[in-house]
Write a protein that holds these residues in place. Structure first.
Motif, PDB file in Angstrom:
ATOM      1  N   GLN A   1      -4.577  -5.663   4.353  1.00 11.88           N
ATOM      2  CA  GLN A   1      -5.025  -4.672   5.335  1.00 11.88           C
ATOM      3  C   GLN A   1      -6.537  -4.484   5.316  1.00 11.88           C
ATOM      4  O   GLN A   1      -7.067  -3.678   6.076  1.00 11.88           O
ATOM      5  CB  GLN A   1      -4.340  -3.325   5.048  1.00 11.88           C
ATOM      6  CG  GLN A   1      -2.832  -3.333   5.281  1.00 11.88           C
ATOM      7  CD  GLN A   1      -2.166  -2.043   4.832  1.00 11.88           C
ATOM      8  OE1 GLN A   1      -2.764  -1.241   4.108  1.00 11.88           O
ATOM      9  NE2 GLN A   1      -0.926  -1.832   5.261  1.00 11.88           N
ATOM     10  N   GLY A   2      -7.231  -5.210   4.439  1.00 17.97           N
ATOM     11  CA  GLY A   2      -8.669  -5.100   4.337  1.00 17.97           C
ATOM     12  C   GLY A   2      -9.142  -3.938   3.489  1.00 17.97           C
ATOM     13  O   GLY A   2     -10.343  -3.650   3.437  1.00 17.97           O
ATOM     14  N   ARG A   3      -8.226  -3.287   2.780  1.00 15.66           N
ATOM     15  CA  ARG A   3      -8.580  -2.127   1.938  1.00 15.66           C
ATOM     16  C   ARG A   3      -8.826  -2.624   0.514  1.00 15.66           C
ATOM     17  O   ARG A   3      -8.042  -2.376  -0.410  1.00 15.66           O
ATOM     18  CB  ARG A   3      -7.463  -1.100   1.999  1.00 15.66           C
ATOM     19  CG  ARG A   3      -7.244  -0.540   3.401  1.00 15.66           C
ATOM     20  CD  ARG A   3      -5.930   0.205   3.523  1.00 15.66           C
ATOM     21  NE  ARG A   3      -5.826   1.322   2.574  1.00 15.66           N
ATOM     22  CZ  ARG A   3      -4.718   2.042   2.410  1.00 15.66           C
ATOM     23  NH1 ARG A   3      -3.628   1.757   3.123  1.00 15.66           N
ATOM     24  NH2 ARG A   3      -4.693   3.023   1.535  1.00 15.66           N
ATOM     25  N   GLU A   4      -9.928  -3.321   0.325  1.00 14.17           N
ATOM     26  CA  GLU A   4     -10.165  -4.021  -0.928  1.00 14.17           C
ATOM     27  C   GLU A   4     -10.382  -3.080  -2.101  1.00 14.17           C
ATOM     28  O   GLU A   4      -9.892  -3.334  -3.207  1.00 14.17           O
ATOM     29  CB  GLU A   4     -11.351  -4.979  -0.773  1.00 14.17           C
ATOM     30  CG  GLU A   4     -11.076  -6.095   0.217  1.00 14.17           C
ATOM     31  CD  GLU A   4     -12.111  -7.194   0.171  1.00 14.17           C
ATOM     32  OE1 GLU A   4     -13.092  -7.049  -0.593  1.00 14.17           O
ATOM     33  OE2 GLU A   4     -11.946  -8.184   0.887  1.00 14.17           O
ATOM     34  N   ASP A   5     -11.106  -1.990  -1.898  1.00 18.06           N
ATOM     35  CA  ASP A   5     -11.324  -1.038  -2.989  1.00 18.06           C
ATOM     36  C   ASP A   5     -10.003  -0.426  -3.449  1.00 18.06           C
ATOM     37  O   ASP A   5      -9.766  -0.246  -4.649  1.00 18.06           O
ATOM     38  CB  ASP A   5     -12.288   0.069  -2.559  1.00 18.06           C
ATOM     39  CG  ASP A   5     -13.711  -0.433  -2.379  1.00 18.06           C
ATOM     40  OD1 ASP A   5     -14.010  -1.538  -2.881  1.00 18.06           O
ATOM     41  OD2 ASP A   5     -14.516   0.259  -1.726  1.00 18.06           O
ATOM     42  N   ASP A   6      -9.140  -0.100  -2.487  1.00 17.65           N
ATOM     43  CA  ASP A   6      -7.831   0.458  -2.827  1.00 17.65           C
ATOM     44  C   ASP A   6      -6.976  -0.580  -3.563  1.00 17.65           C
ATOM     45  O   ASP A   6      -6.209  -0.246  -4.467  1.00 17.65           O
ATOM     46  CB  ASP A   6      -7.103   0.922  -1.568  1.00 17.65           C
ATOM     47  CG  ASP A   6      -7.767   2.138  -0.930  1.00 17.65           C
ATOM     48  OD1 ASP A   6      -8.474   2.874  -1.650  1.00 17.65           O
ATOM     49  OD2 ASP A   6      -7.583   2.339   0.282  1.00 17.65           O
ATOM     50  N   ALA A   7      -7.107  -1.850  -3.147  1.00 19.55           N
ATOM     51  CA  ALA A   7      -6.336  -2.919  -3.794  1.00 19.55           C
ATOM     52  C   ALA A   7      -6.748  -3.071  -5.257  1.00 19.55           C
ATOM     53  O   ALA A   7      -5.892  -3.187  -6.148  1.00 19.55           O
ATOM     54  CB  ALA A   7      -6.532  -4.237  -3.050  1.00 19.55           C
ATOM     55  N   VAL A   8      -8.056  -3.058  -5.521  1.00 17.85           N
ATOM     56  CA  VAL A   8      -8.538  -3.154  -6.906  1.00 17.85           C
ATOM     57  C   VAL A   8      -8.057  -1.970  -7.720  1.00 17.85           C
ATOM     58  O   VAL A   8      -7.623  -2.120  -8.877  1.00 17.85           O
ATOM     59  CB  VAL A   8     -10.075  -3.243  -6.952  1.00 17.85           C
ATOM     60  CG1 VAL A   8     -10.576  -3.137  -8.384  1.00 17.85           C
ATOM     61  CG2 VAL A   8     -10.545  -4.559  -6.341  1.00 17.85           C
ATOM     62  N   ALA A   9      -8.101  -0.789  -7.131  1.00 23.70           N
ATOM     63  CA  ALA A   9      -7.648   0.413  -7.837  1.00 23.70           C
ATOM     64  C   ALA A   9      -6.172   0.303  -8.192  1.00 23.70           C
ATOM     65  O   ALA A   9      -5.742   0.716  -9.282  1.00 23.70           O
ATOM     66  CB  ALA A   9      -7.896   1.649  -6.972  1.00 23.70           C
ATOM     67  N   GLU A  10      -5.384  -0.261  -7.289  1.00 24.13           N
ATOM     68  CA  GLU A  10      -3.951  -0.438  -7.540  1.00 24.13           C
ATOM     69  C   GLU A  10      -3.713  -1.428  -8.676  1.00 24.13           C
ATOM     70  O   GLU A  10      -2.854  -1.211  -9.542  1.00 24.13           O
ATOM     71  CB  GLU A  10      -3.256  -0.923  -6.262  1.00 24.13           C
ATOM     72  CG  GLU A  10      -1.746  -0.838  -6.295  1.00 24.13           C
ATOM     73  CD  GLU A  10      -1.240   0.591  -6.263  1.00 24.13           C
ATOM     74  OE1 GLU A  10      -0.350   0.905  -7.080  1.00 24.13           O
ATOM     75  OE2 GLU A  10      -1.732   1.389  -5.446  1.00 24.13           O
ATOM     76  N   LEU A  11      -4.467  -2.515  -8.673  1.00 20.98           N
ATOM     77  CA  LEU A  11      -4.340  -3.496  -9.744  1.00 20.98           C
ATOM     78  C   LEU A  11      -4.746  -2.890 -11.087  1.00 20.98           C
ATOM     79  O   LEU A  11      -4.093  -3.129 -12.111  1.00 20.98           O
ATOM     80  CB  LEU A  11      -5.193  -4.726  -9.437  1.00 20.98           C
ATOM     81  CG  LEU A  11      -4.696  -5.618  -8.297  1.00 20.98           C
ATOM     82  CD1 LEU A  11      -5.767  -6.628  -7.904  1.00 20.98           C
ATOM     83  CD2 LEU A  11      -3.422  -6.349  -8.699  1.00 20.98           C
ATOM     84  N   ARG A  12      -5.807  -2.112 -11.084  1.00 19.69           N
ATOM     85  CA  ARG A  12      -6.255  -1.495 -12.334  1.00 19.69           C
ATOM     86  C   ARG A  12      -5.244  -0.445 -12.816  1.00 19.69           C
ATOM     87  O   ARG A  12      -5.090  -0.234 -14.020  1.00 19.69           O
ATOM     88  CB  ARG A  12      -7.638  -0.872 -12.156  1.00 19.69           C
ATOM     89  CG  ARG A  12      -8.730  -1.908 -11.894  1.00 19.69           C
ATOM     90  CD  ARG A  12     -10.099  -1.376 -12.244  1.00 19.69           C
ATOM     91  NE  ARG A  12     -11.161  -2.298 -11.901  1.00 19.69           N
ATOM     92  CZ  ARG A  12     -11.472  -3.387 -12.588  1.00 19.69           C
ATOM     93  NH1 ARG A  12     -10.782  -3.711 -13.666  1.00 19.69           N
ATOM     94  NH2 ARG A  12     -12.469  -4.166 -12.205  1.00 19.69           N
ATOM     95  N   LYS A  13      -4.557   0.192 -11.884  1.00 22.51           N
ATOM     96  CA  LYS A  13      -3.504   1.134 -12.270  1.00 22.51           C
ATOM     97  C   LYS A  13      -2.408   0.389 -13.037  1.00 22.51           C
ATOM     98  O   LYS A  13      -1.894   0.868 -14.056  1.00 22.51           O
ATOM     99  CB  LYS A  13      -2.925   1.800 -11.021  1.00 22.51           C
ATOM    100  CG  LYS A  13      -1.928   2.923 -11.319  1.00 22.51           C
ATOM    101  CD  LYS A  13      -1.285   3.443 -10.040  1.00 22.51           C
ATOM    102  CE  LYS A  13      -2.293   4.024  -9.079  1.00 22.51           C
ATOM    103  NZ  LYS A  13      -1.621   4.582  -7.874  1.00 22.51           N
ATOM    104  N   GLY A  14      -2.065  -0.790 -12.547  1.00 23.91           N
ATOM    105  CA  GLY A  14      -1.076  -1.596 -13.243  1.00 23.91           C
ATOM    106  C   GLY A  14      -1.556  -2.043 -14.607  1.00 23.91           C
ATOM    107  O   GLY A  14      -0.804  -2.029 -15.588  1.00 23.91           O
ATOM    108  N   LEU A  15      -2.830  -2.437 -14.696  1.00 22.53           N
ATOM    109  CA  LEU A  15      -3.382  -2.878 -15.983  1.00 22.53           C
ATOM    110  C   LEU A  15      -3.433  -1.747 -16.990  1.00 22.53           C
ATOM    111  O   LEU A  15      -3.318  -1.981 -18.196  1.00 22.53           O
ATOM    112  CB  LEU A  15      -4.786  -3.458 -15.780  1.00 22.53           C
ATOM    113  CG  LEU A  15      -4.863  -4.885 -15.234  1.00 22.53           C
ATOM    114  CD1 LEU A  15      -6.315  -5.273 -14.986  1.00 22.53           C
ATOM    115  CD2 LEU A  15      -4.216  -5.878 -16.183  1.00 22.53           C
TER     116      LEU A  15
END
Length: 598
Positions: free
Chosen positions: A381-395
């Motif tokens: 969806q082009g929401r790259e900052d949100d995508a990184v935040a989601e990945l870091r939540k998983g990490l």
């Protein structure tokens, strides 16, 4: 003079002490600035110690990156060729140090089996030399009175296809024992380096610094399973405990529980009530669903990247697993990942795994891998900052997750953030050393960073892992493509060409493989024409994401060619038009086969 100089920012002093103590336990002489004499100038002592040290460890953090003293010490060590870097909080080293490898000590609490520490320790050994034999092992074993390594259980089923089951049991017992606070348990990836080898148990114990070794075997036939296990004293080689279980397959969880509790009893360590409860907790109560999940994960880990049948198999098997047990969170998460990859990687008209990922998290909020799928939708969806935040939540939930580290490594790689991608691919490779894909991606990272030494090491490991895969699956085009890249990087270009020609005959429609060949031709063969032809044959038919072609350092030599720009432009236009014209249906079981990749 000290062997090792430790540089750090003042707020990180407690971590610097932990690092220094661990190195001293390994037999090294370590210097920190708390040893500054009262009668000498600060700058003179620092310069003297920096120049005399065999290795300089710089502990980066958000504060250290702002410190002029830390940066100056790092710069001096870089000039002397003694620099070793580690990140304490995930901070990427500032320029120009971000072009040099950095171990990940984020959240490190002193565990010398942690991947980040083993990476740092290897660099220390390379620069400062090995300490007295077995000093490191003694330091590890001394942290707790009892320590154990669970060797991979042998598959005695007479069917190589059952390997996934014996591996799964070994991993689960390792996980169970790791929940016992009084035990130190060697990490799964370290133990699995002995898989398939005829080993002397006492040698293994001495090498790893453990007091005991667990070995065993699994024979599965129909609805019956036989598991044998023996706990061996690492010093004497004598049996401390041994048992054989002949049971129905439905009893597999009870067998695992009994083995774990028997080991605890034999080692005379205390099992706390909450630890007993944790050992007994399973993702499912269904042996059939468990068996299917292990099978799906085996296909996922070892399958042919670029062949959508890998994703289809994992999806079908996981769908059956969750039909049997609708509350099996791990199966829902893997189902979600397979669906997401089919949708976004192959352009299939199928649910993108969003529903399955939420199902996994609704059952068990600690299932870290489900966040890969949520992040992928945000990315699309082009929401790259949100995508990184989601990945870091998983990490945050699982720092050692193989899937998450691969996902965030790819995310950064596709955006030209090579140094950050490197950290995560290194973590993925350390968690699962047999992952040829992670090692192959590391070759590209090291090439982009100009790190020829680590590139050669990664290439050597890639060839070793690919050869093991090819022994069981000679038609795995993805594995062959990374093997080709590794052979070329090692200078074996004739052999690389042979493998490439064979792969194009065996798996001609694997577009990921063709893309990798384009990278190798551009990087190692300086074959501009061949690279452009191979790239066009891949990107003109690809149905999903273009990946990191815009930033891939392996393609740097052809990026200024007008034909490269046209190939990229045409692919983006085609994919943009396709995406706008064919919205995906939200049907978890629906699929349209991608003719270009099947």
């Amino acid at each position: 003079m000290a062997d090792i100089f430790v540089s750090y920012a003042r707020p990180d002093e407690s971590q610097s002490i932990r690092v220094a103590d661990a190195l001293r336990a390994d037999g090294y002489r370590v210097w920190r600035d708390d040893e500054l004499p009262a009668h000498r100038a600060y700058a003179d002592v620092i310069e003297e110690r920096l120049k005399s040290a065999k290795a300089v460890i710089v502990l980066w953090s958000a504060e250290a990156a702002k410190s002029q003293w830390v940066r100056a010490e790092a710069d001096s060590a870089r000039s002397l060729g003694t620099l070793i870097q580690a990140s304490l909080d995930g901070t990427v080293p500032p320029m120009p140090f971000n072009q040099i490898q950095c171990a990940d000590l984020n959240g490190w609490a002193g565990n010398t089996e942690a991947p980040g520490w083993r990476k740092l320790d290897a660099s220390v050994t390379a620069l400062a030399g090995a300490t007295r034999p077995n000093d490191a092992a003694k330091g590890r074993a001394g942290s707790r009175q009892r320590s154990v390594c669970v060797l991979p259980f042998q598959n005695m089923s007479g069917d190589a296809e059952q390997e996934y089951f014996s591996d799964g049991i070994s991993e689960d017992i390792t996980t169970d024992l790791s929940k016992v606070s009084a035990l130190e348990v060697i990490a799964r990836n370290t133990a699995f380096t002995f898989k398939g080898q005829s080993v002397n148990v006492c040698d293994v114990a001495r090498k790893l610094g453990v007091t005991h070794v667990l070995e065993g075997s699994v024979r599965k036939a129909g609805d019956r399973v036989r598991v044998t296990a023996q706990l061996i004293d690492g010093k004497s080689g004598g049996h401390v405990w041994a048992e054989r279980y002949d049971r129905d397959l439905t009893d597999i969880f009870a067998i695992q529980d009994e083995i774990s509790k028997a080991i605890v009893a034999a080692l005379k360590v205390r099992l706390l009530p909450k630890e007993k409860k944790a050992i007994e907790q399973r993702g499912t109560t269904s042996a059939e669903a468990y068996n299917l999940y292990l099978l799906a994960r085996q296909y996922w880990v070892t399958g042919n990247h670029g062949d959508m049948r890998r994703e289809e198999r994992a999806m079908r098997i996981c769908q059956r697993a969750v039909e049997i047990d609708p509350y099996y969170a791990q199966a829902w998460a893997l189902l979600a990942i397979a669906q997401s990859n089919l949708r976004y990687g192959f352009g299939c008209k199928i649910d993108d795994g969003y529903v399955a990922a939420h199902a996994a998290l609704a059952i068990d909020a600690s299932i870290a891998e489900a966040h890969c799928v949520l992040a992928r939708r945000l990315e699309e969806q082009g929401r790259e900052d949100d995508a990184v935040a989601e990945l870091r939540k998983g990490l945050t939930l699982s720092p050692d997750s193989w899937e998450l580290n691969k996902a965030i490594g790819n995310f950064f790689m596709y955006r030209g953030r090579i140094a950050e991608a490197t950290l995560h691919f290194e973590k993925a490779a350390s968690v699962m050393e047999t992952d040829y894909h992670a090692w192959g991606m590391l070759m590209t990272c090291y090439h982009g960073l100009g790190d020829d030494l680590h590139l050669a090491q990664a290439a050597k490991t890639t060839v070793e892992q690919v050869e093991q895969v090819m022994a069981h699956d000679p038609s795995n085009g993805a594995a062959i493509s990374f093997g080709v890249s590794a052979l070329a990087a090692l200078g074996e270009k004739g052999r690389a060409r042979e493998w490439m020609d064979r792969a194009l005959l065996i798996d001609p429609d694997n577009l990921n493989m063709r893309y990798n060949f384009a990278c190798t031709l551009a990087r190692d063969f300086s074959d501009r024409e061949g690279a452009l032809r191979m790239l066009e044959s891949s990107l003109s038919r690809i149905q999903g994401s273009l990946g990191n072609a815009d930033f891939d350092p392996d393609l740097e030599s052809i990026r200024d060619d007008p034909r490269f720009k046209k190939i990229m432009s045409d692919a983006k236009k085609r994919l943009g038009a396709k995406k706008a014209a064919t919205p995906a249906r939200n049907l978890p079981g629906s699929m349209e086969t991608n003719p270009a990749a099947s």
